[in-house]
Motif scaffolding. Structure first.
Motif, PDB file in Angstrom:
ATOM      1  N   ALA A 147       0.849  -1.189   0.000  1.00 15.31           N
ATOM      2  CA  ALA A 147       0.000   0.000   0.000  1.00 15.31           C
ATOM      3  C   ALA A 147       0.885   1.239   0.000  1.00 15.31           C
ATOM      4  CB  ALA A 147      -0.922   0.015   1.220  1.00 15.31           C
ATOM      5  N   ARG A 148       0.545   2.197  -0.848  1.00 16.45           N
ATOM      6  CA  ARG A 148       1.321   3.429  -0.889  1.00 16.45           C
ATOM      7  C   ARG A 148       1.237   4.110   0.471  1.00 16.45           C
ATOM      8  NH1 ARG A 148       1.244   8.009  -5.652  1.00 16.45           N
ATOM      9  NH2 ARG A 148       0.855   9.600  -4.059  1.00 16.45           N
ATOM     10  N   ARG A 149       2.392   4.509   0.972  1.00 15.55           N
ATOM     11  CA  ARG A 149       2.462   4.930   2.368  1.00 15.55           C
ATOM     12  C   ARG A 149       1.622   6.166   2.657  1.00 15.55           C
ATOM     13  NH1 ARG A 149       7.897   5.951   6.077  1.00 15.55           N
ATOM     14  NH2 ARG A 149       6.763   6.584   7.959  1.00 15.55           N
ATOM     15  N   ASP A 150       1.650   7.173   1.766  1.00 17.58           N
ATOM     16  CA  ASP A 150       0.888   8.385   2.054  1.00 17.58           C
ATOM     17  C   ASP A 150      -0.609   8.106   2.049  1.00 17.58           C
ATOM     18  OD1 ASP A 150       0.787   7.892  -0.650  1.00 17.58           O
ATOM     19  OD2 ASP A 150       1.202   9.955  -1.275  1.00 17.58           O
ATOM     20  N   SER A 151      -1.065   7.224   1.147  1.00 19.17           N
ATOM     21  CA  SER A 151      -2.475   6.868   1.106  1.00 19.17           C
ATOM     22  C   SER A 151      -2.870   6.063   2.341  1.00 19.17           C
ATOM     23  CB  SER A 151      -2.771   6.070  -0.164  1.00 19.17           C
ATOM     24  OG  SER A 151      -4.109   5.631  -0.194  1.00 19.17           O
ATOM     25  N   LEU A 152      -1.994   5.125   2.736  1.00 17.28           N
ATOM     26  CA  LEU A 152      -2.263   4.329   3.932  1.00 17.28           C
ATOM     27  C   LEU A 152      -2.295   5.215   5.168  1.00 17.28           C
ATOM     28  CD1 LEU A 152      -2.577   1.540   5.306  1.00 17.28           C
ATOM     29  CD2 LEU A 152      -0.078   1.421   5.407  1.00 17.28           C
ATOM     30  N   ASP A 153      -1.413   6.193   5.235  1.00 14.59           N
ATOM     31  CA  ASP A 153      -1.384   7.098   6.376  1.00 14.59           C
ATOM     32  C   ASP A 153      -2.700   7.863   6.497  1.00 14.59           C
ATOM     33  OD1 ASP A 153       0.699   8.257   8.401  1.00 14.59           O
ATOM     34  OD2 ASP A 153      -0.328  10.014   7.586  1.00 14.59           O
ATOM     35  N   GLU A 154      -3.230   8.328   5.365  1.00 12.37           N
ATOM     36  CA  GLU A 154      -4.512   9.028   5.380  1.00 12.37           C
ATOM     37  C   GLU A 154      -5.633   8.105   5.833  1.00 12.37           C
ATOM     38  OE1 GLU A 154      -5.186  10.641   1.536  1.00 12.37           O
ATOM     39  OE2 GLU A 154      -3.475  12.030   1.609  1.00 12.37           O
ATOM     40  N   ARG A 155      -5.585   6.853   5.390  1.00 10.88           N
ATOM     41  CA  ARG A 155      -6.638   5.911   5.754  1.00 10.88           C
ATOM     42  C   ARG A 155      -6.587   5.588   7.246  1.00 10.88           C
ATOM     43  NH1 ARG A 155     -11.483   5.317   4.807  1.00 10.88           N
ATOM     44  NH2 ARG A 155     -12.317   3.204   4.872  1.00 10.88           N
ATOM     45  N   LEU A 156      -5.392   5.427   7.797  1.00 14.24           N
ATOM     46  CA  LEU A 156      -5.264   5.162   9.224  1.00 14.24           C
ATOM     47  C   LEU A 156      -5.794   6.339  10.043  1.00 14.24           C
ATOM     48  CD1 LEU A 156      -1.704   3.523   9.423  1.00 14.24           C
ATOM     49  CD2 LEU A 156      -3.927   2.378   9.553  1.00 14.24           C
ATOM     50  N   ARG A 157      -5.534   7.549   9.570  1.00 12.88           N
ATOM     51  CA  ARG A 157      -6.028   8.730  10.276  1.00 12.88           C
ATOM     52  C   ARG A 157      -7.557   8.766  10.246  1.00 12.88           C
ATOM     53  NH1 ARG A 157      -3.980  12.264   7.244  1.00 12.88           N
ATOM     54  NH2 ARG A 157      -1.933  12.239   8.226  1.00 12.88           N
ATOM     55  N   ALA A 158      -8.136   8.433   9.081  1.00 15.75           N
ATOM     56  CA  ALA A 158      -9.594   8.462   8.960  1.00 15.75           C
ATOM     57  C   ALA A 158     -10.245   7.396   9.838  1.00 15.75           C
ATOM     58  CB  ALA A 158      -9.997   8.260   7.500  1.00 15.75           C
ATOM     59  N   LEU A 159      -9.581   6.263  10.001  1.00 17.18           N
ATOM     60  CA  LEU A 159     -10.122   5.163  10.799  1.00 17.18           C
ATOM     61  C   LEU A 159      -9.745   5.271  12.277  1.00 17.18           C
ATOM     62  CD1 LEU A 159      -9.351   2.191   8.378  1.00 17.18           C
ATOM     63  CD2 LEU A 159     -11.580   3.232   8.795  1.00 17.18           C
ATOM     64  N   ASN A 160      -8.916   6.268  12.620  1.00  9.77           N
ATOM     65  CA  ASN A 160      -8.389   6.376  13.986  1.00  9.77           C
ATOM     66  C   ASN A 160      -7.743   5.060  14.404  1.00  9.77           C
ATOM     67  OD1 ASN A 160      -7.823   7.647  16.460  1.00  9.77           O
ATOM     68  ND2 ASN A 160      -9.698   6.839  17.397  1.00  9.77           N
ATOM     69  N   SER A 161      -6.909   4.534  13.502  1.00 11.33           N
ATOM     70  CA  SER A 161      -6.304   3.212  13.708  1.00 11.33           C
ATOM     71  C   SER A 161      -4.792   3.284  13.558  1.00 11.33           C
ATOM     72  CB  SER A 161      -6.865   2.202  12.702  1.00 11.33           C
ATOM     73  OG  SER A 161      -8.247   2.003  12.888  1.00 11.33           O
ATOM     74  N   ALA A 162      -4.143   2.256  14.036  1.00 13.53           N
ATOM     75  CA  ALA A 162      -2.720   2.031  13.820  1.00 13.53           C
ATOM     76  C   ALA A 162      -2.557   0.688  13.118  1.00 13.53           C
ATOM     77  CB  ALA A 162      -1.963   2.050  15.144  1.00 13.53           C
ATOM     78  N   LEU A 163      -1.393   0.472  12.545  1.00 12.80           N
ATOM     79  CA  LEU A 163      -1.117  -0.760  11.813  1.00 12.80           C
ATOM     80  C   LEU A 163       0.044  -1.485  12.472  1.00 12.80           C
ATOM     81  CD1 LEU A 163      -1.855  -2.279   9.034  1.00 12.80           C
ATOM     82  CD2 LEU A 163       0.250  -1.223   8.192  1.00 12.80           C
ATOM     83  N   VAL A 164      -0.109  -2.785  12.661  1.00  5.62           N
ATOM     84  CA  VAL A 164       0.955  -3.628  13.200  1.00  5.62           C
ATOM     85  C   VAL A 164       1.353  -4.646  12.145  1.00  5.62           C
ATOM     86  CG1 VAL A 164       1.538  -5.394  14.897  1.00  5.62           C
ATOM     87  CG2 VAL A 164       0.296  -3.346  15.612  1.00  5.62           C
ATOM     88  N   LEU A 165       2.644  -4.760  11.887  1.00  6.53           N
ATOM     89  CA  LEU A 165       3.174  -5.778  10.986  1.00  6.53           C
ATOM     90  C   LEU A 165       3.838  -6.871  11.811  1.00  6.53           C
ATOM     91  CD1 LEU A 165       4.933  -3.745   8.125  1.00  6.53           C
ATOM     92  CD2 LEU A 165       2.541  -4.427   8.322  1.00  6.53           C
ATOM     93  N   GLY A 166       3.671  -8.106  11.378  1.00  7.07           N
ATOM     94  CA  GLY A 166       4.331  -9.233  12.023  1.00  7.07           C
ATOM     95  C   GLY A 166       5.042 -10.084  10.991  1.00  7.07           C
ATOM     96  N   LEU A 167       6.327 -10.306  11.183  1.00  3.97           N
ATOM     97  CA  LEU A 167       7.131 -11.165  10.302  1.00  3.97           C
ATOM     98  C   LEU A 167       7.535 -12.402  11.070  1.00  3.97           C
ATOM     99  CD1 LEU A 167      10.068 -10.219   7.950  1.00  3.97           C
ATOM    100  CD2 LEU A 167      10.412 -11.949   9.714  1.00  3.97           C
TER     101      LEU A 167
END
Length: 425
Positions: free
Chosen positions: A361-381
């Protein structure tokens, strides 16, 4: 929609609800599957790629992780002992294109193995890793990251990515069926009872033994309570509802496994011996996380005779897509804004040592989506180094987490890695 009688829906509810799914007309047309004229693995792989519904992308260092250094069989033991050169989220979580645009990995599965003639794969080195992602309430970001910092994801990690079967690709995204909150709890269950408990490497912090799962207590003979109790027990042991078997079949299987001599390679231990951990807020309530990715699967065994291979595609979750005003490219798994800007890329690549599936996901677009959802993203490897064998005795596992908050740089936590030994190969 014409209503033949009063019971018919007034609006088209989708082919799945009307039991009309035989073929998926929303898939792009695949090249005709020509008859194979060779048995050489490399040529067969090239033929499959040429006739794939979603053709693989060309190898590109901007998107693909670097291939691992795979040793010869006689150097395999030394390779397993080394903890250098492992996949690391500090390098893999974000990719950058030629224009300097950053992309965040929402999902990735990469597997590489040392080459060798067909039939002589045993004993060759293999390394694989998976990257999953979850959405959670922005206020719960810090306690969630603290919870994950000292825990490996190599057990049974929940919640798991939903896999959509028997639904048109064009019908996605759609609101998922409502589930109990328990299905979205940040929960870790370790089924690794067939291995010893070696001392973790120096990079692995020492943790207290996790708490045992608490099963619902029956308070009467009511049939409904009994069914709920059994559903809870089966879910805890990994028997997911809707996996193709009825609850009665699952109970019979479980009873047979527990009534015979335990096979530590396959049998799950009784529920009171399964370590379980649940992330909790400071108020004691469980933290919840929703997978940021969903999978689309179309079987090759249906009525669509033009496809001789199943179709699989990773997509952003309903939460990321719904309301974002994005459109999927009908010829691939990419998603674009209304002005044509590509903000999601789904890539599959092949290289001499293995395959790569990535969703970015393009980072700037994802950042806007997280702000709109009032969410954070966690990655697990998480992943493994191991010899390719049917009797695995020793291997290295590794696990790592990273977090994204809107408007902040990603936080990459320390990688945990250790050698695992199977006492009952």
């Amino acid at each position: 929609m014409i209503q033949a009688d009063a019971g018919d829906p007034a609006q088209y509810p989708g082919a799945e609800a009307l039991l009309l799914i035989d073929i998926d007309p929303s898939l792009p047309p695949a090249a005709h599957p020509l008859s194979a004229t060779t048995s050489e693995p490399e040529e067969l792989s090239a033929a499959d790629a040429a006739h794939a519904t979603f053709p693989p992308a060309a190898l590109d260092g901007r998107w693909n992780p670097l291939p691992p250094m795979l040793p010869a069989p006689d150097l395999l033991a030394d390779w397993l002992q080394q903890d250098t050169g492992l996949p690391d989220l500090s390098r893999l979580a974000v990719r950058e294109d030629d224009q300097g645009q950053q992309w965040v990995v929402l999902y990735e599965y990469t597997v590489d193995s040392a080459g060798g003639p067909e039939g002589e794969w045993k004993g060759q080195a293999e390394q694989w890793h998976l990257i999953h992602s979850w959405l959670l309430n922005a206020a719960h970001y810090r306690p969630a990251m603290d919870f994950l910092a000292s825990r490996t994801l190599m057990g049974r990690w929940m919640p798991e990515i939903p896999s959509r079967h028997g639904i048109y690709l064009a019908d996605l995204p759609r609101r998922p069926i409502e589930r109990e909150d328990r299905d979205h709890e940040m929960r870790f269950i370790d089924y690794g009872t067939d291995t010893d408990t070696p001392t973790p490497d120096s990079s692995s912090p020492t943790t207290q033994p996790p708490a045992r799962p608490r099963l619902r207590t029956m308070t009467g003979d009511d049939v409904t309570q009994a069914r709920e109790y059994l559903d809870n027990l089966l879910d805890t042991l990994g028997y997911r509802d809707g996996d193709g078997a009825t609850r009665e079949q699952q109970l019979h299987e479980l009873a047979e496994r527990w009534s015979t001599t335990p096979d530590t390679n396959s049998a799950a231990p009784p529920p009171t011996t399964i370590p379980s951990d649940i992330a909790r807020h400071t108020h004691g309530r469980p933290l919840h996380a929703v997978p940021a990715v969903q999978e689309y699967n179309w079987s090759a065994s249906g009525h669509d005779c033009s496809l001789d291979a199943p179709v699989n595609l990773s997509l952003p979750s309903h939460q990321l897509l719904n309301g974002a005003d994005l459109m999927r490219n009908p010829d691939n798994g990419d998603w674009h804004t209304s002005d044509g800007t590509r903000v999601v890329r789904a890539l599959t690549s092949h290289r001499p040592t293995g395959t790569i599936d990535t969703l970015l996901a393009r980072r700037d677009s994802l950042d806007e989506r997280l702000r709109a959802l009032n969410s954070a993203l966690v990655l697990g490897l998480f992943g493994e180094r191991q010899p390719r064998t049917t009797g695995l005795t020793r291997w290295r596992e590794y696990s790592q987490t990273a977090g994204f908050q809107s408007g902040h740089e990603p936080t990459v936590q320390e990688q945990l890695t250790r050698i695992r030994v199977n006492l009952n190969p």
